[in-house]
Design an enzyme around this catalytic site. Sequence first.
Site, PDB file in Angstrom:
ATOM      1  N   GLU A  59      -9.633  37.827 -21.843  1.00 44.52           N
ATOM      2  CA  GLU A  59      -9.723  39.297 -21.815  1.00 44.52           C
ATOM      3  C   GLU A  59      -9.159  39.934 -23.083  1.00 44.52           C
ATOM      4  OE1 GLU A  59      -8.620  37.502 -19.282  1.00 44.52           O
ATOM      5  OE2 GLU A  59      -9.781  38.042 -17.496  1.00 44.52           O
ATOM      6  N   PHE A  99      -2.878  40.270  -3.577  1.00 44.14           N
ATOM      7  CA  PHE A  99      -3.344  39.243  -4.511  1.00 44.14           C
ATOM      8  C   PHE A  99      -3.999  39.899  -5.713  1.00 44.14           C
ATOM      9  CE2 PHE A  99      -6.773  36.278  -5.889  1.00 44.14           C
ATOM     10  CZ  PHE A  99      -5.935  35.322  -6.462  1.00 44.14           C
ATOM     11  N   GLN A 100      -3.578  39.516  -6.883  1.00 48.07           N
ATOM     12  CA  GLN A 100      -4.103  40.017  -8.157  1.00 48.07           C
ATOM     13  C   GLN A 100      -3.976  41.529  -8.317  1.00 48.07           C
ATOM     14  OE1 GLN A 100      -7.981  38.138  -8.881  1.00 48.07           O
ATOM     15  NE2 GLN A 100      -6.870  36.473  -9.865  1.00 48.07           N
ATOM     16  N   LYS A 125     -11.542  48.136  -5.803  1.00 45.18           N
ATOM     17  CA  LYS A 125     -12.784  47.495  -5.362  1.00 45.18           C
ATOM     18  C   LYS A 125     -13.538  48.329  -4.326  1.00 45.18           C
ATOM     19  CE  LYS A 125     -14.699  43.042  -4.102  1.00 45.18           C
ATOM     20  NZ  LYS A 125     -14.427  41.616  -3.860  1.00 45.18           N
ATOM     21  N   MET A 167       3.266  34.100 -43.392  1.00 44.36           N
ATOM     22  CA  MET A 167       4.042  35.309 -43.695  1.00 44.36           C
ATOM     23  C   MET A 167       5.486  35.172 -43.215  1.00 44.36           C
ATOM     24  SD  MET A 167       4.002  38.057 -45.255  1.00 44.36           S
ATOM     25  CE  MET A 167       2.628  39.187 -45.442  1.00 44.36           C
TER      26      MET A 167
HETATM   27  C1  LIG Z   1       0.973  38.172 -31.620  1.00 39.52           C
HETATM   28  C2  LIG Z   1       1.889  38.033 -32.780  1.00 39.52           C
HETATM   29  N1  LIG Z   1       2.916  37.166 -32.722  1.00 39.52           N
HETATM   30  C3  LIG Z   1       3.753  37.024 -33.767  1.00 39.52           C
HETATM   31  C4  LIG Z   1       3.584  37.768 -34.892  1.00 39.52           C
HETATM   32  C5  LIG Z   1       4.528  37.623 -36.065  1.00 39.52           C
HETATM   33  N2  LIG Z   1       3.826  37.132 -37.256  1.00 39.52           N
HETATM   34  C6  LIG Z   1       3.406  37.943 -38.243  1.00 39.52           C
HETATM   35  S1  LIG Z   1       2.611  37.133 -39.451  1.00 39.52           S
HETATM   36  C7  LIG Z   1       2.819  35.653 -38.688  1.00 39.52           C
HETATM   37  C8  LIG Z   1       2.307  34.391 -39.313  1.00 39.52           C
HETATM   38  C9  LIG Z   1       0.849  34.366 -39.438  1.00 39.52           C
HETATM   39  O1  LIG Z   1       0.466  33.061 -39.763  1.00 39.52           O
HETATM   40  P1  LIG Z   1      -1.021  32.685 -40.067  1.00 39.52           P
HETATM   41  O2  LIG Z   1      -1.908  33.281 -39.071  1.00 39.52           O
HETATM   42  O3  LIG Z   1      -1.118  31.236 -40.267  1.00 39.52           O
HETATM   43  O4  LIG Z   1      -1.317  33.483 -41.389  1.00 39.52           O
HETATM   44  P2  LIG Z   1      -0.715  33.382 -42.854  1.00 39.52           P
HETATM   45  O5  LIG Z   1       0.449  34.321 -42.910  1.00 39.52           O
HETATM   46  O6  LIG Z   1      -0.327  31.963 -43.093  1.00 39.52           O
HETATM   47  O7  LIG Z   1      -1.840  33.839 -43.698  1.00 39.52           O
HETATM   48  C10 LIG Z   1       3.528  35.810 -37.498  1.00 39.52           C
HETATM   49  C11 LIG Z   1       3.917  34.714 -36.614  1.00 39.52           C
HETATM   50  C12 LIG Z   1       2.514  38.685 -34.902  1.00 39.52           C
HETATM   51  N3  LIG Z   1       2.281  39.490 -35.945  1.00 39.52           N
HETATM   52  N4  LIG Z   1       1.677  38.785 -33.850  1.00 39.52           N
END
Ligand SMILES: Cc1ncc(C[n+]2csc(CCOP(=O)(O)OP(=O)(O)O)c2C)c(N)n1
Lengths: 159, 564
Positions: B48, B110-111, B160, B471
């Site tokens: 979803e 439920f749900q 529903k 990042m």
């Molecule tokens: C749902 C979610 N969880 C955690 C984060 C924190 N976060 C920001 S950037 C990142 C790393 C992203 O890694 P990747 O997708 O491999 O991309 P890269 O930075 O290596 O290009 C994380 C964990 C986020 N932005 N969103």
Amino acid sequence: MNQHILSVLVENKSGVLARVSGLFSRRGFNIESLAVGTCETPDMSRITIVVDGDDTHIEQVKKQLNKLIDVIKITDITENEHVERELSLIKVHADPGIQRSEIMQVAGIFRANIIDVSQKALVLEITGDSEKILAIKDLLEPYGIIELVRTGRVALQRG
Amino acid sequence: MKTGAALLIDSLKEEGVKVIFGYPGGSVLPVYDELYDSDLRHILVRHEQAAVHAADGYARASGKVGVCLSTSGPGACNLVSGIATANMDSVPVVALTGQVPTGMLGNDAFQESDITGITMPVTKHNYLVKDAKEIKRVVSSAFHIAGTGRKGPVLIDLPKDVLTQAVDPKDVLSKDAELRGYKPTLKGHSRQIKKALDMIYEAKKPLVYAGGGVISSGASEELKEFAELFCIPVTTTLMGLGAIPCDHPLNLGMLGMHGTEYANYAVTECDLLIAVGARFDDRVTGNIKYFAPNAKIIHMDIDPAEIGKNVCPDVPIVGDAKLVLSELCKMAEKKGCFCEPWVKQVKTWRENHPLAIADDGKLHPQYVIRKLSEILDSGGIIVSEVGQNQMWAAQHYGFRRPRQWISSGGLGTMGFGFPAAIGACFAKPGETVVVIAGDGSFQMNIQELGTVAQYEVPLKMVILDNMYLGMVRQWQELFYDRRYSYTELPPVDFVGIAKAYGIKGMLVDSVKEVEPALRKAVDYEGPYLLDFRIEREENVFPMVPAGAAISEMIGKHCKNAGEP
Ligand SMILES: Cc1ncc(C[n+]2csc(CCOP(=O)(O)OP(=O)(O)O)c2C)c(N)n1
């Protein structure tokens, strides 16, 4: 820090109060007092909110409230001439005898009504502004306040 | 007689909906049954969260309202991140959720989940429909609210029994809903506009700071006209990319945490900052005390609550960017470039501090993006995931027009890009849509390869694979003494996974393969996945450390982007 009284006209629908109060808690605004009930038209309610904050803070509160779809109108009535009241019920310890008559005297001076009498206690009903309620509370404190409840402030612009 | 579910489908069609993204379940079965012989197109996603992101991507690419559908409880809860994402970026989405029958509401049936309660803080508005007579009215209000003013997501929760309730057509409440508390201000106040003009005439170093509001109001032509009228340089936020063409002489690119040096210098030096549909987000302003310290501020926004929230403007103008800008142009008397030295100064900064990339024979992500931009002639729709990949794409792709760049700005939701790109493909068939992802983000909704395969969505998937949560690793490198705590990811055979779904792909690990691989993917008719094994410890520069002034960038115009 100033106290502001916001009079908020909203749709009379379920969930509206949750939206309004949720907005305050989410943004870390502290509600000092809140009173709500239907108003002159049955499909609307009026919420009176007393909130502390400096002017920019209050400006944000108003703008955020205005964004809620169910909020019809907000009036900050603090600056305008207005009347405000709250109602309080005070259950005070009152042994029959001198104590009881003293309490009844205090009630008379404050134009409070005694609305319940029992062996050990009296229940007083008082309306007025917050200061008046605090004043009678102070006077009754020595006798022993068992329970106290306040409605929160309601206010209307004069004229 | 018509059931609630049938009325729902009718209403969606009346709103002009062509496609919805969804996932079925018990409480929405009446809707699915109606969909079975309706000509509304339903796309079955695999989660979803992807349904709502796809609806969001559809909306961002097309400018129309995106629609998603889920069942109650777990299905509805899976929408929450996506709804919050749309809310933060002001994207018009209508989310439809099933709910347990009204008689069971509040019983922990439920749900069951109180999805209107859960989403109250992350929707523009939401509804729980208690009677099928209201469905048409609620749907039309929801579309109106989602798509006007400051746009945003609206959720409609449908029990529903309401979906199965049979209603006599004459009892259906009329559509023209009365929304007396909802009247967005569109036209800017002419006295304020006059004041703004006076301020512009007085300025020596004016700068436009354009945000996502320009894109969502469709004001980019007006923005260009306005900037050209007075010759004012323009910097955009992450959400504003594409508001002014990349090669426009007045365009300074993105400002902020990973903005260009010249944009950040320009903001720091300007004496008048004209913010259009931008909200002074902390990722843009850095330490707000040092943001545009010498500038008077004109702030135009459709949302009055944005004005004065983070900075106090000298001239606030509430209104729709398109209307306000065209009014500004119309009312202007003096025209022409009256701040020539400033424009020259900005140009010098731009020439002296370009965004550079290393030329050392290694596979750098910036190179991949630039090649892609070249091959697509700065066209197509680029959707990013979140992280370094997002910032590299924002910095190095040349955007020419609005709605060409789709990215989760406000919430920064990993897992957004891939499904949003699927949504963009449905919104703009015939356009080349590319998702640029990190290996981490891609794995957050990787199951959508199933959707891509089933519907043969011609999406190009570009993974900038550093085997890190890049990042976060970058922050650990710079601010946590290189202690890479839980940010390393093992290598993944993405091409193999794609293949398992019947999707073509290619692994690329050398510079010379980049161009042919990109060409191959772009020329291929169907979906294509490219796994670029990039320099593992590449960083995004320049960078403003959190809490610093935006003029205090690290890693400035370094030739080897690997070293700050
Ligand atoms: C749902 C979610 N969880 C955690 C984060 C924190 N976060 C920001 S950037 C990142 C790393 C992203 O890694 P990747 O997708 O491999 O991309 P890269 O930075 O290596 O290009 C994380 C964990 C986020 N932005 N969103």
